[in-house]
Design a protein around this motif. Structure first.
Motif, short mmCIF file in Angstrom:
data_model
loop_
_atom_site.label_atom_id
_atom_site.label_comp_id
_atom_site.label_asym_id
_atom_site.label_seq_id
_atom_site.Cartn_x
_atom_site.Cartn_y
_atom_site.Cartn_z
N ALA A 83 4.85 3.55 -1.50
CA ALA A 83 3.89 2.38 -1.18
C ALA A 83 3.17 2.53 0.04
O ALA A 83 2.03 2.52 -0.02
N GLN A 84 3.69 2.74 1.12
CA GLN A 84 3.06 3.08 2.47
C GLN A 84 2.29 4.26 2.27
O GLN A 84 1.12 4.12 2.88
N ARG A 85 2.85 5.34 1.79
CA ARG A 85 1.91 6.48 1.60
C ARG A 85 0.56 6.31 0.86
O ARG A 85 -0.70 6.62 1.03
N ALA A 86 0.68 5.37 -0.41
CA ALA A 86 -0.23 4.77 -1.16
C ALA A 86 -1.61 3.91 -0.36
O ALA A 86 -2.53 4.19 -0.59
N VAL A 87 -0.79 3.29 0.60
CA VAL A 87 -1.85 2.43 1.58
C VAL A 87 -2.69 3.45 2.35
O VAL A 87 -3.79 3.50 2.47
N ALA A 88 -1.98 4.57 3.02
CA ALA A 88 -2.58 5.56 3.72
C ALA A 88 -3.54 6.33 3.09
O ALA A 88 -4.58 6.73 3.59
N GLU A 89 -3.38 6.55 1.79
CA GLU A 89 -4.20 7.35 1.04
C GLU A 89 -5.29 6.77 0.39
O GLU A 89 -6.18 7.21 -0.65
N GLY A 90 -5.31 5.12 0.46
CA GLY A 90 -6.32 4.38 -0.10
C GLY A 90 -5.99 3.99 -1.60
O GLY A 90 -6.94 3.71 -2.29
N GLU A 91 -4.81 4.40 -2.33
CA GLU A 91 -4.61 4.17 -3.53
C GLU A 91 -4.07 2.82 -3.93
O GLU A 91 -3.95 2.47 -4.79
N MET A 92 -3.66 2.13 -2.72
CA MET A 92 -3.19 0.69 -2.52
C MET A 92 -3.54 0.05 -1.63
O MET A 92 -3.73 0.51 -0.63
N SER A 93 -4.00 -1.33 -1.53
CA SER A 93 -4.66 -1.98 -0.49
C SER A 93 -3.35 -2.35 0.42
O SER A 93 -2.42 -2.54 -0.09
N ALA A 94 -3.47 -2.64 1.62
CA ALA A 94 -2.57 -2.96 2.71
C ALA A 94 -2.23 -4.33 2.03
O ALA A 94 -1.10 -4.64 2.27
N GLU A 95 -3.25 -5.13 1.63
CA GLU A 95 -2.91 -6.42 1.22
C GLU A 95 -1.82 -6.61 0.22
O GLU A 95 -0.75 -7.24 0.08
N ASP A 96 -1.92 -5.67 -0.89
CA ASP A 96 -0.90 -5.36 -1.82
C ASP A 96 0.44 -5.15 -1.58
O ASP A 96 1.15 -5.70 -2.16
N ALA A 97 0.43 -4.39 -0.47
CA ALA A 97 1.89 -3.73 0.12
C ALA A 97 2.52 -5.07 0.76
O ALA A 97 3.70 -4.76 0.84
N THR A 98 1.85 -6.18 1.04
CA THR A 98 2.60 -7.30 1.74
C THR A 98 3.43 -8.15 0.66
O THR A 98 4.09 -8.58 0.99
N ASP A 99 3.23 -7.60 -0.70
CA ASP A 99 3.85 -8.41 -1.75
C ASP A 99 5.32 -8.16 -1.67
O ASP A 99 5.49 -7.03 -1.43
N GLY A 100 6.16 -8.91 -1.95
CA GLY A 100 7.45 -9.00 -1.90
C GLY A 100 8.13 -7.99 -2.81
O GLY A 100 9.17 -7.33 -2.26
N LYS A 101 7.55 -7.28 -3.84
CA LYS A 101 8.09 -6.50 -4.73
C LYS A 101 7.97 -5.06 -3.90
O LYS A 101 8.79 -4.33 -4.29
N TYR A 102 7.28 -4.87 -2.99
CA TYR A 102 7.10 -3.59 -1.99
C TYR A 102 7.94 -3.93 -0.76
O TYR A 102 7.91 -2.80 -0.19
N ARG A 103 8.51 -4.80 -0.64
CA ARG A 103 9.32 -5.09 0.81
C ARG A 103 10.81 -4.50 0.38
O ARG A 103 11.28 -4.57 -0.82
N LEU A 104 11.50 -4.18 1.70
CA LEU A 104 12.75 -3.62 1.68
C LEU A 104 13.62 -4.96 1.54
O LEU A 104 13.37 -6.02 2.56
N GLY A 105 14.69 -5.12 0.82
CA GLY A 105 15.72 -6.32 0.87
C GLY A 105 16.60 -5.89 1.87
O GLY A 105 16.56 -4.84 2.41
N VAL A 106 17.64 -6.72 2.24
CA VAL A 106 18.70 -6.35 3.10
C VAL A 106 19.61 -5.59 2.43
O VAL A 106 20.08 -5.47 1.31
N ASP A 107 20.15 -4.34 3.25
CA ASP A 107 21.09 -3.28 2.71
C ASP A 107 22.41 -4.06 2.87
O ASP A 107 22.74 -4.52 3.98
N ARG A 108 23.04 -4.21 1.93
CA ARG A 108 24.46 -4.70 1.94
C ARG A 108 25.52 -3.79 1.77
O ARG A 108 26.28 -3.75 0.74
N PRO A 109 26.12 -3.12 2.87
CA PRO A 109 26.93 -2.12 2.87
C PRO A 109 28.26 -2.94 2.63
O PRO A 109 28.56 -4.03 3.05
N THR A 110 29.25 -2.52 1.81
CA THR A 110 30.67 -3.02 1.52
C THR A 110 31.53 -2.40 2.45
O THR A 110 31.20 -1.14 3.08
N ASP A 111 32.69 -2.89 2.39
CA ASP A 111 33.90 -2.32 3.09
C ASP A 111 34.29 -1.07 2.55
O ASP A 111 33.80 -0.93 1.34
N ASN A 112 35.23 -0.49 3.21
CA ASN A 112 35.63 0.79 2.58
C ASN A 112 36.26 0.78 1.26
O ASN A 112 36.98 -0.04 0.80
#
Length: 172
Positions: A83-112
């Motif tokens: 998604a970030q590369r699409a912004v760099a190449e003009g294939e996606m607007s930076a405004e669109d990249a702020t949408d939650g669906k393009y955001r990273l959620g919290v990584d929830r590592p589990t115990d062993n």
């Protein structure tokens, strides 16, 4: 170059996203992330299969669970990077990249996940740790880029499903 010098002070998320996507830092992260995806796929499709066959039943289940989590984490990271590369190449607007669906959620590592008498394959453990490190760096950048994009990132449905599966398999 640090994050604080990479992003223009007082700018909005879209401006920061465009600046970051066009930076050398992003190019390096993109290459690192995609190389890790390829390396992981090669391992899981090749030597990892042999490694998993050496494990007992409980170890094989742990291996399958860990490899699914690893793959999910890397696919989320790769999606974000693309998604970030699409912004760099003009294939996606930076405004669109702020949408939650393009955001990273919290990584929830589990115990062993591994039974006491089973040791995970060393290379799998290395890949897991490298993927967690990459994801954590991308998450910090994501939070910095989009900090005033409005609201929290939506819950991660894949992580929620994984938690339900873990709960189902740990019972009884």
């Amino acid at each position: 170059m640090t994050q604080s010098t990479l992003f223009s002070a007082g700018t909005g998320p879209a401006v920061r996203a465009r600046e970051f996507a066009g930076s050398e830092m992003f190019e390096k992260l993109f290459s690192e992330g995609m190389e890790l995806v390829e390396e992981t796929a090669s391992y899981l499709d090749g030597p990892g299969r042999d490694d998993s066959k050496q494990l007992d039943r409980a170890g094989a289940l742990s291996y399958a669970t860990e490899s699914m989590k690893l793959t999910t984490r890397l696919m989320q990271a790769a999606s974000w990077l693309l998604a970030q590369r699409a912004v760099a190449e003009g294939e996606m607007s930076a405004e669109d990249a702020t949408d939650g669906k393009y955001r990273l959620g919290v990584d929830r590592p589990t115990d062993n996940l591994w039974p006491e008498d089973e040791t995970p394959p060393a290379y799998l453990g290395t890949l897991v740790e490298r993927s967690r490190s990459l994801y954590a760096r991308l998450k910090r950048i994501d939070d910095n880029l989009y900090s005033d994009a409005g609201g929290e990132v939506d819950a991660n449905p894949v992580a929620d499903q994984m938690a339900m599966l873990r709960g189902a398999f740990s019972q009884g």
